[in-house]
Design a protein around this motif. Structure first.
Motif, PDB file in Angstrom:
ATOM      1  N   PRO A 249       0.800  -1.237   0.000  1.00  0.00           N
ATOM      2  CA  PRO A 249       0.000   0.000   0.000  1.00  0.00           C
ATOM      3  C   PRO A 249       0.831   1.286   0.000  1.00  0.00           C
ATOM      4  O   PRO A 249       0.265   2.374  -0.111  1.00  0.00           O
ATOM      5  CB  PRO A 249      -0.820  -0.118   1.291  1.00  0.00           C
ATOM      6  N   TYR A 250       2.176   1.178   0.141  1.00  0.00           N
ATOM      7  CA  TYR A 250       2.986   2.406   0.262  1.00  0.00           C
ATOM      8  C   TYR A 250       3.880   2.623  -0.951  1.00  0.00           C
ATOM      9  O   TYR A 250       4.842   3.381  -0.877  1.00  0.00           O
ATOM     10  CB  TYR A 250       3.846   2.344   1.531  1.00  0.00           C
ATOM     11  N   GLY A 251       3.590   1.931  -2.055  1.00  0.00           N
ATOM     12  CA  GLY A 251       4.499   1.972  -3.195  1.00  0.00           C
ATOM     13  C   GLY A 251       4.008   2.776  -4.374  1.00  0.00           C
ATOM     14  O   GLY A 251       4.615   2.722  -5.460  1.00  0.00           O
ATOM     15  N   GLU A 252       2.919   3.549  -4.230  1.00  0.00           N
ATOM     16  CA  GLU A 252       2.448   4.409  -5.319  1.00  0.00           C
ATOM     17  C   GLU A 252       1.504   5.478  -4.755  1.00  0.00           C
ATOM     18  O   GLU A 252       1.261   5.531  -3.562  1.00  0.00           O
ATOM     19  CB  GLU A 252       1.766   3.597  -6.424  1.00  0.00           C
ATOM     20  N   TRP A 253       0.989   6.320  -5.618  1.00  0.00           N
ATOM     21  CA  TRP A 253       0.125   7.455  -5.291  1.00  0.00           C
ATOM     22  C   TRP A 253       0.883   8.522  -4.488  1.00  0.00           C
ATOM     23  O   TRP A 253       2.093   8.631  -4.639  1.00  0.00           O
ATOM     24  CB  TRP A 253      -1.174   7.006  -4.607  1.00  0.00           C
ATOM     25  N   LEU A 254       0.203   9.304  -3.649  1.00  0.00           N
ATOM     26  CA  LEU A 254       0.868  10.504  -3.107  1.00  0.00           C
ATOM     27  C   LEU A 254       0.824  10.608  -1.577  1.00  0.00           C
ATOM     28  O   LEU A 254       0.844  11.717  -1.035  1.00  0.00           O
ATOM     29  CB  LEU A 254       0.248  11.773  -3.716  1.00  0.00           C
ATOM     30  N   SER A 255       0.759   9.486  -0.865  1.00  0.00           N
ATOM     31  CA  SER A 255       0.809   9.625   0.598  1.00  0.00           C
ATOM     32  C   SER A 255       2.171  10.184   1.005  1.00  0.00           C
ATOM     33  O   SER A 255       3.174  10.010   0.288  1.00  0.00           O
ATOM     34  CB  SER A 255       0.600   8.268   1.272  1.00  0.00           C
ATOM     35  N   ARG A 256       2.214  10.819   2.160  1.00  0.00           N
ATOM     36  CA  ARG A 256       3.499  11.312   2.685  1.00  0.00           C
ATOM     37  C   ARG A 256       4.502  10.148   2.792  1.00  0.00           C
ATOM     38  O   ARG A 256       5.674  10.282   2.466  1.00  0.00           O
ATOM     39  CB  ARG A 256       3.274  11.932   4.070  1.00  0.00           C
TER      40      ARG A 256
ATOM     41  N   ASP B  72       2.081  19.162   2.346  1.00  0.00           N
ATOM     42  CA  ASP B  72       2.971  19.137   3.517  1.00  0.00           C
ATOM     43  C   ASP B  72       4.169  18.218   3.260  1.00  0.00           C
ATOM     44  O   ASP B  72       5.291  18.505   3.687  1.00  0.00           O
ATOM     45  CB  ASP B  72       2.218  18.690   4.768  1.00  0.00           C
ATOM     46  N   ALA B  73       3.919  17.101   2.574  1.00  0.00           N
ATOM     47  CA  ALA B  73       5.036  16.183   2.279  1.00  0.00           C
ATOM     48  C   ALA B  73       6.024  16.851   1.311  1.00  0.00           C
ATOM     49  O   ALA B  73       7.246  16.761   1.497  1.00  0.00           O
ATOM     50  CB  ALA B  73       4.495  14.886   1.686  1.00  0.00           C
TER      51      ALA B  73
END
Ligand SMILES: NC(=O)c1ccc[n+]([C@@H]2O[C@H](COP(=O)([O-])OP(=O)(O)OC[C@H]3O[C@@H](n4cnc5c(N)ncnc54)[C@H](OP(=O)(O)O)[C@@H]3O)[C@@H](O)[C@H]2O)c1
Length: 328
Positions: free
Chosen positions: A102-109, A147-148
């Motif tokens: 879940p942390y390998g694409e899109w734009l989460s910080r 913010d990121a």
């Protein structure tokens, strides 16, 4: 350090990026499918050196460029380390699929900041000049993304931030958030723009102008269609269509139905004393919103030809009308 052309800044045009102090060369060079991909490491180096010798100071990457993903940054990082860092603008991006889970694409910080760290490691750099959100993310709120990006700047890992593939509404919203909260403002939009893809004329260019942002036009030659190489509806053995395994390269063939149009454009270019590639590049620069045209090249001679386009940048009203009627 290798010896670079001492006259490299004499013929290139440098444009201010929107309202910001930093300038981009009118022509920039990207690595998407080519370097670390279907172009050998040796030729990749020749291309980057040739570009710099011609005054191209801006090289564009993304975490996922190359084959496998990340290889463009690895290969070009080694080349860039032989070049004077303070004379270069290096950009990279995060947003598309890079690693599983879940942390390998899109734009989460979480994804943006770990991806930037990984890009810096591959490039062998302490910082990039521009770090982009590669695509909008419908599920991550604007404040988290901005913010990121701000944290990337405050930590010294990026000097500026940018947005890629964003709509006019996204651009306005993200810029407005940064203004309101005094965080790093996006200075540039990286958007697809060519004679065959003019969607940015429907709002992106205007949104960027309103926000004081520059625009860098990617895939300006439609991956090579807007050159003289596919005019016979076939793929030369050394062309991207023939050699790249990337699914995006197949889009070239899917547009062979436009060859008649391309032949007519080629005729206009010939009358102007230019190649089709040269005319396609300067036609984008006719728009004052466009800061830079982000080309790809599989060999140094293409870069030479494309930079020579800048010798004839102006169009007569008749030429512009004729181009409009061909593209209509
Ligand atoms: N932000 C995004 O989402 C996004 C997406 C895609 C790309 N980009 C950026 O845009 C950059 C450029 O993309 P692109 O490589 O598709 O751009 P492009 O300039 O439209 O196409 C480059 C290809 O056209 C051919 N070419 C270039 N100059 C030529 C000439 N004078 N004569 C004959 N053929 C010529 C070469 O193909 P051959 O290999 O066949 O010789 C070259 O590899 C990428 O590297 C990347 O930095 C950004």
């Amino acid at each position: 350090m290798p010896h670079f052309n001492e006259k490299r800044y004499e013929s290139m045009v440098y444009n201010r990026c929107g309202r910001w102090g930093v300038k981009l060369p009118a022509i920039s060079l990207g690595a998407w499918q080519t370097y670390g991909g279907y172009v050998s490491d040796e030729v990749s180096k020749k291309c980057l050196f040739q570009a710099f010798d011609l005054g191209i100071t801006h090289f564009d990457f993304a975490n996922n460029y190359g084959e496998p993903n990340g290889n463009a940054e690895l290969v070009c990082g080694r080349i860039i380390r032989e070049m004077p860092r303070d004379e270069l603008l290096i950009s990279t991006k995060a947003g598309f699929y890079m690693w599983p889970g879940p942390y390998g694409e899109w734009l989460s910080r979480k994804y943006l900041l770990s991806s930037l760290d990984a890009s810096l490691k591959r490039l062998g750099l302490d910082y990039v000049d521009i770090f982009y959100a590669h695509r909008p993310d419908p599920n991550t709120p604007t404040d988290e993304v901005m913010d990121a990006l701000d944290q990337a700047v405050r930590s010294g890992k990026a000097l500026y931030v940018g947005l890629s593939n964003h709509s006019p509404e996204d651009i306005r919203a993200k810029n407005a958030h940064a203004v309101a909260y005094h965080t790093a403002r996006p200075i540039i939009s990286q958007s697809a723009y060519s004679m065959l893809d003019r969607h940015v004329e429907d709002g992106v260019l205007q949104a960027c102008a309103e926000c004081g942002m520059g625009v860098i036009a990617f895939v300006p030659l439609a991956q090579g269609l807007l050159t003289n190489k596919y005019l016979e509806k076939s793929a030369p053995a050394d062309s991207r269509l023939a050699v790249s395994t990337d699914v995006c390269a197949k889009r070239i063939e899917a547009r062979f139905d436009r060859i008649d149009q391309l032949r007519k454009l080629n005729e206009v270019a010939r009358r102007r004393g230019q190649t089709l590639a040269q005319m396609a590049i300067v036609w984008l620069l006719r728009r004052p919103e466009v800061t830079s045209v982000l080309i790809g090249a599989s060999r140094p001679e293409q870069i030479q030809e494309n930079v020579e386009a800048l010798r004839k940048r102006s169009f007569t009203a008749e030429e512009l009308d004729e181009i409009e009627s061909i593209l209509a």
